[in-house]
Scaffold this active site. Structure first.
Site, PDB file in Angstrom:
ATOM      1  CB  CYS A 137      -0.943  -0.074   1.294  1.00 32.81           C
ATOM      2  SG  CYS A 137      -1.996   1.486   1.297  1.00 32.81           S
ATOM      3  CB  CYS A 140      -0.509   2.651   4.105  1.00 31.67           C
ATOM      4  SG  CYS A 140      -2.075   1.880   3.316  1.00 31.67           S
ATOM      5  CG  ASP A 141       3.148   1.356   4.409  1.00 29.57           C
ATOM      6  OD1 ASP A 141       2.667   1.794   5.477  1.00 29.57           O
ATOM      7  OD2 ASP A 141       3.185   0.183   4.108  1.00 29.57           O
TER       8      ASP A 141
END
Ligand code: NAP
Length: 313
Positions: A137, A140-141
């Site tokens: 992701c 997300c990261d």
């Protein structure tokens, strides 16, 4: 887990756009559905920052916010939520039976909206380094890779979208694809090709993930398929974007599936078992959009309601 009803009229498995839309419709029809929200409450959209193409939000909306709105809407009409994990089902009789550990739940209608999970490469270090340089992701990261170098594996829309997103942070993004043509759609490809931080490694696969105990991922081994040549390729992060697998292991041997495990539906959202309906990515290998998942969630709700009414007539 609510214990009051001996047999629920409806249980919905999954709380992504399909499950929550089914909940909004059925709760509003006074069904009092129970949503078992699953391992990832809110589903895959909770890992997306910006949803630009869900109708009704002219300026876009954050994935988690969109899912929270759907949940609030479902709660407003009386949907109940439960976070248990269903470990076993028996759909062969009436009522339908499900187990969360050793607790049994019974229901008259079931909507399966368990979605799909990211496909992984299956390399030994992948699990061990998950969260320490291995990710699925970018939204997300990505933030953790400011001025770092990352590898993205895959050639579809997800991989190219992830690569473009990561290029906002990383100093270099290398897309590794097993063929020499991308599967991704033209506008996404054009944008990535024009980005000078994005490079491509064609006809290549990742055969190993290299790591260092302090830092986590420190590189990957790439194999060039036509020549068979392998090389060590230093990088700080590995983003795997090679598609998804439907979350259907629970239903093996009971619900009809295709060769890749997607549930087979007919006449809209009916499965091979009366009273069991399937909606969203768990039965859709082609579109996999939030809006199509929501659409099939609505269809499943209406079909389940009709089934239930016929049962009572
Ligand atoms: P996908 O289209 O199935 O693409 C998966 C990619 O991973 C393919 O390029 C495939 O290679 C590669 N791959 C599969 N298994 C592999 C393995 N074991 N090792 C190495 N490479 C592997 O999946 P997706 O990109 O997640 O997209 C899924 C659906 O969502 C599509 O319909 C897509 O259009 C949609 N989507 C749309 C958007 C958007 O519109 N903005 C964004 C994301 C996703 P091959 O090409 O050789 O098969």
């Amino acid at each position: 887990m609510p214990q009051t009803d001996p047999v629920y009229d409806m249980i919905i498995l999954g709380s992504g756009p399909a499950g929550l839309t089914a909940a909004i419709y059925t709760a509003r029809s006074n069904f009092n559905p129970l949503v078992i929200s699953g391992l990832q409450p809110g589903g895959q959209l909770t890992t997306t920052t910006e949803v630009d193409n869900f109708p009704g939000f002219s300026q876009g909306i954050d994935g988690p916010r969109l899912m929270q709105e759907m949940e609030d809407q479902a709660r407003r009409f009386g949907t109940r939520f439960d976070t248990s994990e269903i470990s076993r089902v028996d759909l062969t009789g009436t009522p339908l039976r499900l187990w969360a550990g050793d607790q049994e739940l019974r229901c008259r209608t079931l909507i399966v909206a368990t979605g799909a999970s990211p496909r992984m490469l299956g390399l030994p270090a992948e699990k061990e380094l998950y969260g320490r340089g291995v990710s699925v992701c970018a939204t997300c990261d990505g933030f953790f890779y400011k001025e770092k170098e990352v590898v993205v594996v895959g050639g579809g829309d997800t991989a190219i979208e992830e690569a473009s997103f990561l290029a906002r942070f990383a100093s270099k993004v290398t897309v590794v694809h097993r063929r020499d043509t991308l599967r991704a759609t033209a506008p996404l490809v054009a944008r990535a090709e024009a980005n000078e931080r994005i490079d491509f490694r064609w006809d290549s696969v990742v055969t190993a993930i290299l790591s260092d105990p302090q830092k986590g991922v420190s590189g990957v081994t790439l194999r060039h398929l036509p020549s068979g040549k392998e090389e060590e390729f230093p990088c700080d992060g590995l983003f795997v974007a090679i598609g998804h697998v439907p979350n259907t292991a629970l239903f093996k041997g009971q619900l009809d599936m295709d060769e890749d495990g997607y549930l087979v539906t007919r006449n809209g959202t009916e499965t091979n078992i009366p009273g069991v309906f399937a909606a969203g990515d768990v039965q859709d290998r082609h579109f996999r959009q939030a809006i199509t998942a929501a659409g099939t969630g609505c269809m499943a709700a209406i079909q389940a309601e009709r089934y239930f009414e016929a049962l009572n007539d």
